[in-house]
Design an enzyme around this catalytic site. Structure first.
Site, PDB file in Angstrom:
ATOM      1  N   HIS A 265       0.874  -1.188   0.000  1.00  0.00           N
ATOM      2  CA  HIS A 265       0.000   0.000   0.000  1.00  0.00           C
ATOM      3  C   HIS A 265       0.910   1.238   0.000  1.00  0.00           C
ATOM      4  CE1 HIS A 265      -3.535   2.329   0.627  1.00  0.00           C
ATOM      5  NE2 HIS A 265      -3.893   1.966   1.846  1.00  0.00           N
ATOM      6  N   HIS A 306      -1.930  -2.508  -9.719  1.00  0.00           N
ATOM      7  CA  HIS A 306      -2.915  -1.951  -8.790  1.00  0.00           C
ATOM      8  C   HIS A 306      -4.115  -2.874  -8.772  1.00  0.00           C
ATOM      9  CE1 HIS A 306      -5.612   0.910  -6.867  1.00  0.00           C
ATOM     10  NE2 HIS A 306      -4.514   1.531  -6.476  1.00  0.00           N
ATOM     11  N   ASP A 364       2.688   5.680  -6.879  1.00  0.00           N
ATOM     12  CA  ASP A 364       3.934   5.684  -6.124  1.00  0.00           C
ATOM     13  C   ASP A 364       5.171   5.661  -7.002  1.00  0.00           C
ATOM     14  OD1 ASP A 364       2.862   5.799  -3.574  1.00  0.00           O
ATOM     15  OD2 ASP A 364       2.368   3.674  -3.625  1.00  0.00           O
TER      16      ASP A 364
HETATM   17  N1  CMC Z   1       5.576  -6.870 -10.413  1.00  0.00           N
HETATM   18  C1  CMC Z   1       5.493  -8.105 -10.955  1.00  0.00           C
HETATM   19  N2  CMC Z   1       4.356  -8.830 -11.008  1.00  0.00           N
HETATM   20  C2  CMC Z   1       3.259  -8.290 -10.474  1.00  0.00           C
HETATM   21  C3  CMC Z   1       3.268  -7.003  -9.884  1.00  0.00           C
HETATM   22  C4  CMC Z   1       4.480  -6.289  -9.874  1.00  0.00           C
HETATM   23  N3  CMC Z   1       4.543  -5.069  -9.339  1.00  0.00           N
HETATM   24  N4  CMC Z   1       2.028  -6.715  -9.427  1.00  0.00           N
HETATM   25  C5  CMC Z   1       1.258  -7.775  -9.711  1.00  0.00           C
HETATM   26  N5  CMC Z   1       1.996  -8.727 -10.356  1.00  0.00           N
HETATM   27  C6  CMC Z   1       1.497 -10.001 -10.871  1.00  0.00           C
HETATM   28  C7  CMC Z   1       1.265 -11.015  -9.772  1.00  0.00           C
HETATM   29  O1  CMC Z   1       2.407 -11.827  -9.570  1.00  0.00           O
HETATM   30  C8  CMC Z   1       0.085 -11.786 -10.290  1.00  0.00           C
HETATM   31  O2  CMC Z   1       0.569 -12.704 -11.267  1.00  0.00           O
HETATM   32  P1  CMC Z   1      -0.159 -14.143 -11.445  1.00  0.00           P
HETATM   33  O3  CMC Z   1      -1.574 -13.834 -11.846  1.00  0.00           O
HETATM   34  O4  CMC Z   1       0.634 -14.811 -12.523  1.00  0.00           O
HETATM   35  O5  CMC Z   1      -0.062 -14.839 -10.119  1.00  0.00           O
HETATM   36  C9  CMC Z   1      -0.737 -10.742 -11.045  1.00  0.00           C
HETATM   37  O6  CMC Z   1       0.213  -9.735 -11.432  1.00  0.00           O
HETATM   38  C10 CMC Z   1      -1.846 -10.114 -10.206  1.00  0.00           C
HETATM   39  O7  CMC Z   1      -1.267  -9.648  -8.988  1.00  0.00           O
HETATM   40  P2  CMC Z   1      -2.002  -9.691  -7.578  1.00  0.00           P
HETATM   41  O8  CMC Z   1      -0.980  -9.628  -6.503  1.00  0.00           O
HETATM   42  O9  CMC Z   1      -2.975 -10.825  -7.560  1.00  0.00           O
HETATM   43  O10 CMC Z   1      -2.822  -8.329  -7.655  1.00  0.00           O
HETATM   44  P3  CMC Z   1      -3.444  -7.558  -6.435  1.00  0.00           P
HETATM   45  O11 CMC Z   1      -4.555  -6.765  -6.984  1.00  0.00           O
HETATM   46  O12 CMC Z   1      -3.746  -8.490  -5.304  1.00  0.00           O
HETATM   47  O13 CMC Z   1      -2.231  -6.604  -5.940  1.00  0.00           O
HETATM   48  C11 CMC Z   1      -0.724  -4.775  -5.780  1.00  0.00           C
HETATM   49  C12 CMC Z   1      -2.091  -5.269  -6.295  1.00  0.00           C
HETATM   50  C13 CMC Z   1      -0.667  -3.251  -5.902  1.00  0.00           C
HETATM   51  C14 CMC Z   1      -0.547  -5.148  -4.295  1.00  0.00           C
HETATM   52  C15 CMC Z   1       0.400  -5.431  -6.629  1.00  0.00           C
HETATM   53  O14 CMC Z   1       0.256  -5.046  -7.989  1.00  0.00           O
HETATM   54  C16 CMC Z   1       1.799  -5.082  -6.132  1.00  0.00           C
HETATM   55  O15 CMC Z   1       2.315  -5.754  -5.230  1.00  0.00           O
HETATM   56  N6  CMC Z   1       2.442  -4.009  -6.704  1.00  0.00           N
HETATM   57  C17 CMC Z   1       3.718  -3.538  -6.203  1.00  0.00           C
HETATM   58  C18 CMC Z   1       3.509  -2.696  -4.947  1.00  0.00           C
HETATM   59  C19 CMC Z   1       2.951  -1.323  -5.248  1.00  0.00           C
HETATM   60  O16 CMC Z   1       3.427  -0.623  -6.144  1.00  0.00           O
HETATM   61  N7  CMC Z   1       1.946  -0.905  -4.438  1.00  0.00           N
HETATM   62  C20 CMC Z   1       1.349   0.428  -4.548  1.00  0.00           C
HETATM   63  C21 CMC Z   1      -0.094   0.385  -4.906  1.00  0.00           C
HETATM   64  S1  CMC Z   1      -0.697   1.995  -5.418  1.00  0.00           S
HETATM   65  C22 CMC Z   1      -0.682   2.953  -3.969  1.00  0.00           C
HETATM   66  C23 CMC Z   1      -1.798   2.633  -3.092  1.00  0.00           C
HETATM   67  O17 CMC Z   1      -2.949   2.963  -3.430  1.00  0.00           O
HETATM   68  O18 CMC Z   1      -1.568   2.084  -2.014  1.00  0.00           O
END
Ligand code: CMC
Length: 428
Positions: A265, A306, A364
């Site tokens: 987050h 996201h 971010d």
């Molecule tokens: N790098 C590589 N792979 C990724 C990334 C990433 N940054 N984000 C998601 N994926 C992949 C993930 O491995 C999954 O692959 P698969 O379907 O093959 O297992 C797929 O994309 C979907 O990811 P998820 O984790 O199921 O998606 P989510 O909606 O649960 O998570 C997230 C969203 C923001 C936590 C995630 O994209 C992430 O960890 N990003 C990096 C951290 C980040 O930048 N966070 C800031 C968010 S914006 C500020 C805020 O509002 O807080």
């Protein structure tokens, strides 16, 4: 409510009908509240498909990359408005007229100072404490200082608490930084506007009057504005859940700060900068992109992806423009981290892994570069997110408390042991 109904067929049971509600924009929602009476729960870890409340504050269309506050697009607010006006909008539902705006700004301006006894709380922390750790404690402690406005059923109390929080959070944030570097706290200067005042408290000293560049103060203001609210994200939902128990607003915001801290987050802005520094050179970008794609490696490209946006995060677009403006103002157009960031973005936007999974840069990704250029240390990045987001948290809390609400109490799919009898230790 619409005339449409959803019907659920569960094998061996009667069909169950559910009403469907239509929002102003966005997907319809199915009201499943009656399902529990039929002996079933819904199962939705991470609340991917669950609308936990009705709200009139912020709307996101993640597929189109749209973010509206009270109906106004974020890019228009970022270019035409300012942080405090956006705060008024979020809290009250409408943009203020000239007099309302002046009155609101003055009220915030004259609540910036914190109770002097709060200074003593800081000395209980280690100097190397993370500023977010300090913020969790000190913001929660505000409820011990402002008892006069803790009646959450009183609209005026709620309003004063909101003003106090918005006004005092930058002061506490700057104090947490000053404490960590061993400098004296700098009192707010109410001649300055909100964001310039924050920079003054961060960078001023009792020995030298701080000189705040208007361009940099504007950039700071825009960062606060771009973080002001984001619908039912993890920290806002935490604030709502905490508030649903009747807890006071300061305790609720402290809970929100704790939820924001995690790297998935708000903690991501800090992690982005650490990642860019670790990459260090454009020649190493491919190595990191490959690591992010490798399923056996937990590494993720920070600042990408996201839960809601499956398109460019509209805040990231404004953030990128602001980064260009700030680095130009400071003569840092050739900043190596900015170069790495731009190249990384380009590569990720073309790479099939990121394209197929719709992983775009989020808010971010560029904010850390701006904050670094402003001279803000990395450990303060998430604190700055918290300062900007305070208005969103308090607006959602107030919206909930002003309406009909029940204590938040999710259910579970239990997969532990069924009932069994206790076994004495000598018999185990
Ligand atoms: N790098 C590589 N792979 C990724 C990334 C990433 N940054 N984000 C998601 N994926 C992949 C993930 O491995 C999954 O692959 P698969 O379907 O093959 O297992 C797929 O994309 C979907 O990811 P998820 O984790 O199921 O998606 P989510 O909606 O649960 O998570 C997230 C969203 C923001 C936590 C995630 O994209 C992430 O960890 N990003 C990096 C951290 C980040 O930048 N966070 C800031 C968010 S914006 C500020 C805020 O509002 O807080």
């Amino acid at each position: 409510m619409t005339d449409k109904k959803a019907s659920l067929h569960i094998e061996g049971h009667e069909n169950v009908d559910f009403p469907i509600y239509e929002g102003t924009v966005g997907p319809d929602v199915i009201d499943v509240r009656s399902l529990t009476g039929k002996g079933f729960f819904t199962y939705d870890p991470g609340f991917v498909s669950t609308a936990a409340c009705e709200s009139k504050i912020t709307y996101i269309d993640g597929n189109q990359g749209i973010l509206l506050h009270r109906g106004y697009p974020i890019d228009q607010l970022a270019s035409e408005s300012d942080y405090l006006e956006t705060c008024y909008l979020l809290l009250n539902g409408e943009l203020p007229n000239k007099e309302q705006k002046e009155e609101f700004v003055e009220t915030i301006r004259y609540h910036t100072m914190v109770h002097d006894q709060i200074n003593n709380l800081f000395s209980g922390f280690r100097r190397d404490a993370h500023p977010m750790a300090i913020m969790c404690g000190v913001v929660g402690a505000l409820s011990a200082f402002y008892h006069d406005t803790l009646d959450i059923s009183d609209e005026r109390h709620r309003e004063i608490a909101a003003m106090r929080l918005i006004a005092k959070i930058p002061t506490l944030a700057a104090m947490s930084y000053k404490y960590s570097i061993g400098q004296p706290f700098i009192y707010p200067d109410n001649e300055l506007d909100y964001s310039a005042n924050f920079l003054h408290m961060m960078f001023g000293t009792p020995c030298e009057k701080s000189k705040i560049s208007p361009v940099l103060a504007k950039a700071m203001d825009r960062i606060f504005l771009l973080h002001a609210d984001h619908e039912q994200n993890a920290s806002t939902s935490t604030v709502r859940l905490t508030g649903s128990t009747g807890a006071n607003p300061y305790a609720c915001i402290a809970a929100g700060i704790a939820a924001l801290w995690g790297p998935s987050h708000g903690g991501a802005n800090e992690a982005v900068l650490e990642m860019l520094e670790e990459i260090g050179d454009e020649s190493r970008i491919d190595e990191f992109v490959n690591k992010a794609k490798d399923k056996s490696d937990p590494f993720r490209l920070m600042g990408f992806g996201h839960r809601v946006y499956k398109n460019f995060d509209p805040r990231a677009k404004v953030m990128k423009e602001t980064a260009d403006e700030v680095l130009k103002e400071l003569g840092l157009e050739d900043d190596p981290l900015l170069k790495i960031a731009k190249r990384l973005e380009q590569i990720a936007l073309e790479d099939p892994y990121f394209v197929e999974k719709k992983l775009y840069p989020n808010v971010d990704f560029y904010s850390g570069i701006i904050l670094k250029a402003l001279g803000i240390p990395t450990s303060m990045f998430t604190v700055i997110f918290a300062v900007g987001r305070t208005v969103g948290w308090i607006s959602h809390w107030n919206e909930m408390i002003s309406g009909d609400y029940r204590i938040g109490r999710p259910r579970q799919l239990y997969t532990g042991s069924p009932k069994r009898d206790f076994v004495k230790v000598e018999d185990r």
